[in-house]
Design a protein around this motif. Structure first.
Motif, PDB file in Angstrom:
ATOM      1  N   PRO A   1     -53.156 -19.033  43.610  1.00 52.81           N
ATOM      2  CA  PRO A   1     -53.252 -19.082  45.072  1.00 52.81           C
ATOM      3  C   PRO A   1     -53.819 -17.767  45.600  1.00 52.81           C
ATOM      4  N   GLY A   2     -54.319 -17.812  46.813  1.00 55.63           N
ATOM      5  CA  GLY A   2     -54.861 -16.608  47.437  1.00 55.63           C
ATOM      6  C   GLY A   2     -56.047 -16.933  48.324  1.00 55.63           C
ATOM      7  N   THR A   3     -56.686 -15.895  48.816  1.00 55.45           N
ATOM      8  CA  THR A   3     -57.871 -16.048  49.668  1.00 55.45           C
ATOM      9  C   THR A   3     -59.112 -15.936  48.799  1.00 55.45           C
ATOM     10  N   TRP A   4     -59.763 -17.047  48.577  1.00 52.86           N
ATOM     11  CA  TRP A   4     -60.941 -17.111  47.721  1.00 52.86           C
ATOM     12  C   TRP A   4     -62.206 -16.984  48.563  1.00 52.86           C
ATOM     13  N   THR A   5     -63.240 -16.478  47.929  1.00 49.67           N
ATOM     14  CA  THR A   5     -64.559 -16.440  48.546  1.00 49.67           C
ATOM     15  C   THR A   5     -65.391 -17.585  47.997  1.00 49.67           C
ATOM     16  N   MET A   6     -65.787 -18.498  48.889  1.00 45.34           N
ATOM     17  CA  MET A   6     -66.608 -19.646  48.494  1.00 45.34           C
ATOM     18  C   MET A   6     -68.072 -19.334  48.829  1.00 45.34           C
ATOM     19  N   ARG A   7     -68.914 -19.322  47.829  1.00 47.91           N
ATOM     20  CA  ARG A   7     -70.328 -18.969  47.977  1.00 47.91           C
ATOM     21  C   ARG A   7     -71.157 -20.249  47.831  1.00 47.91           C
ATOM     22  N   THR A   8     -71.879 -20.595  48.898  1.00 44.44           N
ATOM     23  CA  THR A   8     -72.668 -21.825  48.933  1.00 44.44           C
ATOM     24  C   THR A   8     -74.155 -21.479  48.956  1.00 44.44           C
ATOM     25  N   THR A   9     -74.908 -22.039  48.029  1.00 45.69           N
ATOM     26  CA  THR A   9     -76.354 -21.819  47.955  1.00 45.69           C
ATOM     27  C   THR A   9     -77.054 -23.148  48.141  1.00 45.69           C
ATOM     28  N   VAL A  10     -77.913 -23.216  49.168  1.00 40.20           N
ATOM     29  CA  VAL A  10     -78.654 -24.430  49.474  1.00 40.20           C
ATOM     30  C   VAL A  10     -80.137 -24.151  49.258  1.00 40.20           C
ATOM     31  N   ARG A  11     -80.751 -24.882  48.348  1.00 36.10           N
ATOM     32  CA  ARG A  11     -82.204 -24.767  48.176  1.00 36.10           C
ATOM     33  C   ARG A  11     -82.849 -25.747  49.151  1.00 36.10           C
ATOM     34  N   VAL A  12     -83.587 -25.187  50.130  1.00 37.18           N
ATOM     35  CA  VAL A  12     -84.162 -26.020  51.176  1.00 37.18           C
ATOM     36  C   VAL A  12     -85.581 -26.460  50.843  1.00 37.18           C
ATOM     37  N   SER A  13     -86.195 -25.814  49.843  1.00 35.55           N
ATOM     38  CA  SER A  13     -87.533 -26.215  49.388  1.00 35.55           C
ATOM     39  C   SER A  13     -87.689 -25.760  47.955  1.00 35.55           C
ATOM     40  N   GLU A  14     -88.853 -25.930  47.409  1.00 32.98           N
ATOM     41  CA  GLU A  14     -89.065 -25.553  46.025  1.00 32.98           C
ATOM     42  C   GLU A  14     -88.984 -24.047  45.829  1.00 32.98           C
ATOM     43  N   ILE A  15     -89.218 -23.280  46.893  1.00 36.93           N
ATOM     44  CA  ILE A  15     -89.239 -21.821  46.740  1.00 36.93           C
ATOM     45  C   ILE A  15     -88.221 -21.106  47.624  1.00 36.93           C
ATOM     46  N   ASP A  16     -87.618 -21.813  48.580  1.00 37.30           N
ATOM     47  CA  ASP A  16     -86.690 -21.163  49.512  1.00 37.30           C
ATOM     48  C   ASP A  16     -85.257 -21.646  49.290  1.00 37.30           C
ATOM     49  N   GLN A  17     -84.369 -20.713  49.403  1.00 37.35           N
ATOM     50  CA  GLN A  17     -82.948 -21.052  49.327  1.00 37.35           C
ATOM     51  C   GLN A  17     -82.165 -20.151  50.258  1.00 37.35           C
ATOM     52  N   VAL A  18     -81.007 -20.638  50.674  1.00 29.79           N
ATOM     53  CA  VAL A  18     -80.145 -19.908  51.600  1.00 29.79           C
ATOM     54  C   VAL A  18     -78.748 -19.834  50.979  1.00 29.79           C
ATOM     55  N   THR A  19     -78.127 -18.667  51.056  1.00 31.49           N
ATOM     56  CA  THR A  19     -76.780 -18.478  50.524  1.00 31.49           C
ATOM     57  C   THR A  19     -75.847 -18.020  51.631  1.00 31.49           C
ATOM     58  N   GLU A  20     -74.707 -18.694  51.761  1.00 35.90           N
ATOM     59  CA  GLU A  20     -73.695 -18.351  52.745  1.00 35.90           C
ATOM     60  C   GLU A  20     -72.336 -18.246  52.039  1.00 35.90           C
ATOM     61  N   SER A  21     -71.474 -17.385  52.578  1.00 35.14           N
ATOM     62  CA  SER A  21     -70.136 -17.188  52.012  1.00 35.14           C
ATOM     63  C   SER A  21     -69.076 -17.465  53.064  1.00 35.14           C
ATOM     64  N   ARG A  22     -67.988 -18.044  52.633  1.00 34.78           N
ATOM     65  CA  ARG A  22     -66.848 -18.303  53.495  1.00 34.78           C
ATOM     66  C   ARG A  22     -65.575 -17.970  52.720  1.00 34.78           C
ATOM     67  N   ARG A  23     -64.578 -17.484  53.442  1.00 34.27           N
ATOM     68  CA  ARG A  23     -63.281 -17.201  52.829  1.00 34.27           C
ATOM     69  C   ARG A  23     -62.348 -18.375  53.122  1.00 34.27           C
ATOM     70  N   ILE A  24     -61.739 -18.917  52.080  1.00 36.37           N
ATOM     71  CA  ILE A  24     -60.836 -20.051  52.240  1.00 36.37           C
ATOM     72  C   ILE A  24     -59.494 -19.716  51.586  1.00 36.37           C
ATOM     73  N   ARG A  25     -58.438 -20.285  52.132  1.00 35.78           N
ATOM     74  CA  ARG A  25     -57.095 -20.042  51.629  1.00 35.78           C
ATOM     75  C   ARG A  25     -56.676 -21.172  50.708  1.00 35.78           C
ATOM     76  N   ILE A  26     -56.285 -20.834  49.488  1.00 33.32           N
ATOM     77  CA  ILE A  26     -55.807 -21.812  48.506  1.00 33.32           C
ATOM     78  C   ILE A  26     -54.317 -21.581  48.297  1.00 33.32           C
ATOM     79  N   GLU A  27     -53.534 -22.626  48.589  1.00 35.36           N
ATOM     80  CA  GLU A  27     -52.083 -22.538  48.421  1.00 35.36           C
ATOM     81  C   GLU A  27     -51.681 -23.025  47.030  1.00 35.36           C
ATOM     82  N   SER A  28     -50.464 -22.678  46.638  1.00 31.83           N
ATOM     83  CA  SER A  28     -49.974 -23.104  45.327  1.00 31.83           C
ATOM     84  C   SER A  28     -49.487 -24.541  45.386  1.00 31.83           C
TER      85      SER A  28
END
Length: 616
Positions: free
Chosen positions: A589-616
């Motif tokens: 459990p704890g505060t995890w960092t979720m990293r999301t990478t979206v490839r929007v085209s063959e050469i471009d991609q975007v990465t965003e991060s969010r903090r989420i809480r995971i309980e036991s």
């Protein structure tokens, strides 16, 4: 105490996961999934075989109206699945699936989940699994189950007491035998008619529904209850014959009674926790032995109380003491095995309702064994005591033997043979050398010496046996509740798969990302159940207009910086409208960092991060 060491050994043993109540393992479509087109059917997969009902599925459209569907069936003929075909004209929005099935151990299970077609509805029908149980129906059903267990213990236990303990007079035991038989008959009929409303979660008035009763008779719980009713007929014949002929010690009657007792116990074993999950054959055998040992002990206590009140006999009490000791040994061994099978871990012992009830049962069993130890001491004292006549007779025999040993052989040889000399004429007064005949005791006079001591022993034995029987009846009540409680193993599995059953909420996170030219999209990421352990991941990509968007690639990883864990990759697979990963393990459990990478085209991609809480 035998119970404690065996409990420690078996609980520490561990084993593979198994459950007795059916838990939902997967759904198709997945819970919370967003589909590009309407599915053809809904399929549920459970941890064990389940029974289907006419209303096993209720599908609600985005407006909360019920969708007409075909009857529920199986997927590929597998008994651990439930499937229903959907109409082809499902519109866009979020649909709710409420389900209700009957576990292999005869207890109903229910839940609900949602899926969306096109895109989720702005507002959707609440997730409703339908009625869990009607309080009155549940109370009546539980009461009938307890009385059925109590009646079986009385019937089997008193009969075993007659056969094994051989009381000199069995007339007083006919009433408890008849009470056990009639109570078992009435409770079995009550369970049969209450079965349909109990499974449906409705009121007892639905027991009058002929169609529902007919459906009950075709399912395993109903068939087992019918078998129990059928077995009561030969039991009655055996009781009548032995009562009429007085052949309670006949080997034929004893063997027949033993077979019938095992058959009756099987009607419970085949419909309770033992009939599903881990090691079914061994578990059913253990359940039968446990039930029979309980019956011999508890029913025997009632028979012993009756015997002590009507025809006290120390030898009978001593025989029952030995039978009770054997029953306690069987109860300890089988009870520990069933506890291990139902719990599986130390945490479940205090962290689940099943475990807490089991602790209460162990405490009550310990109290019962303490009362049994007191009864055994009273029995030993009573068996070693004797009546005054028996003591006097044994004392006279010993004195005559000593006198004979003291007479010299020559004197014995000088004793003339032939008839004894004639007695002298009586003068009407007793001779000084002749002892006077003892006067008979006055009727109603209080006894002295050993008789009062024996009576005190019997009174003490009756009191301790009564206390033992009362606590044992409470133990049986707790056991009845245990048989209708989700075992620790199943509760743990249910907690892990709870979102599919609609019990625990999923963790839903919206991650906006930049598409360029001031356009922004959103990735909606769902973690089921959003807790430590195994999670299912579903990700849906929405374009600037809120419609589903197709992207070449979507990656997801999780890191726990405080513990220096990660990155843990979620291996997402494109499902044609959404992305998913069946298993993602988040160990702490704890505060995890979720990293999301979206490839929007063959050469471009975007990465965003969010903090989420995971309980036991």
């Amino acid at each position: 105490m035998l119970l404690g060491p065996l409990l420690v050994l078996l609980l520490l043993g561990g084993a593979s996961s198994a459950s007795a109540h059916a838990t939902l393992e997967s759904t198709d479509p997945g819970d919370g999934s967003v589909l590009g087109r309407a599915p053809d059917r809904v399929t549920l997969t459970f941890s064990e075989s389940v029974g289907l009902r006419d209303d096993s599925f209720r599908i609600l459209d985005p407006g909360g109206h019920r969708v007409r569907t075909a009857d529920a069936g199986r997927a590929d003929g597998r008994s651990d699945t439930a499937r229903v075909d959907l109409p082809a004209d499902l519109g866009e929005g979020t649909y709710t699936v409420a389900w209700r099935v009957v576990s292999a151990d005869s207890h109903p299970a229910s839940g609900a989940f949602t899926f969306s077609v096109g895109k989720p509805s702005a507002t959707s029908a609440p997730v409703d699994a339908g009625p869990s149980e009607d309080p009155l129906t549940a109370t009546l059903h539980k009461t009938a189950r307890y009385l059925a267990y109590l009646a079986a213990a009385l019937l089997i236990g008193v009969a075993a007491f007659v056969a094994l303990c051989r009381p000199p007079d069995t007339t007083g035991l006919r009433r408890p035998l008849a009470a056990g038989w009639w109570t078992l008959l009435g409770t079995t009929l009550a369970l049969l008619v209450l079965r349909a409303p109990y499974e449906a979660g409705t009121g007892p008035a639905d027991a009058l529904d002929a169609d529902a009763l007919a459906g009950t008779l075709t399912m395993r719980p109903g068939v087992l209850l019918l078998a129990r009713l059928a077995l009561l007929a030969p039991v009655a014949l055996l009781l009548i014959r032995t009562a009429r002929d007085g052949r309670h010690r006949s080997p034929w009657a004893t063997a027949t009674g033993a077979v019938l007792a095992v058959a009756l116990a099987l009607t419970w074993s085949a419909g309770e926790h033992a009939s599903a999950g881990l090691q079914v054959p061994l578990a059913m055998t253990s359940f039968v032995l446990h039930l029979l040992a309980t019956a011999v002990w508890l029913g025997g206590l009632v028979a012993l109380l009756t015997t002590l009140r009507t025809a006290p006999d120390a030898a009978t009490a001593a025989r029952f003491s030995r039978v009770a000791l054997a029953s306690v040994t069987v109860l300890a061994v089988t009870g520990v095995y069933q506890s291990w099978r139902g719990l599986g871990s130390w945490q479940a012992l205090t962290g689940t309702t099943y475990g807490r009830l089991l602790l209460a049962k162990v405490a009550l069993v310990a109290l019962t064994l303490a009362a049994a130890a007191v009864s055994r001491r009273w029995t030993t004292a009573l068996a070693t005591s004797a009546t005054p006549a028996q003591q006097g007779e044994r004392q006279g025999d010993r004195e005559r033997e000593r006198d004979r040993d003291r007479i010299p052989e020559p004197i014995l040889e000088r004793v003339p043979a032939g008839p004894p000399p004639a007695p002298e004429p009586s003068t009407g007064e007793p001779s000084a050398q002749e002892p006077s005949a003892p006067e008979p005791p006055t009727p109603g006079a209080p006894s002295t010496g050993t008789p009062s001591a024996a009576d005190a022993l019997r009174r003490g034995l009756r009191r301790s046996v009564l206390a033992e029987a009362v606590v044992a009846a409470v133990v049986l009540m707790v056991t009845t509740v245990l048989t209708s409680t989700v075992p620790g193993r199943a509760a743990d599995e249910a907690a892990r798969s709870a979102p599919a059953g609609g019990v625990l909420p999923a963790s839903v996170t919206d991650v906006p990302f930049d598409l360029g030219d001031s356009a922004r999209g959103t990735v909606q990421i769902t973690l089921d159940p959003g807790r430590t352990g195994d999670n299912a991941v579903q990700a849906v990509v929405f374009g600037p207009d809120g419609a589903l968007a197709a992207v070449p690639e979507l990656r997801l990883s999780f890191t726990l910086p405080d513990k220096d864990i990660g990155p843990i990759e979620a291996r997402l697979v494109d499902r044609g409208g959404y992305w998913s990963a069946n298993t993602l393990t988040l160990p702490l459990p704890g505060t995890w960092t979720m990293r999301t990478t979206v490839r929007v085209s063959e050469i471009d991609q975007v990465t965003e991060s969010r903090r989420i809480r995971i309980e036991s």
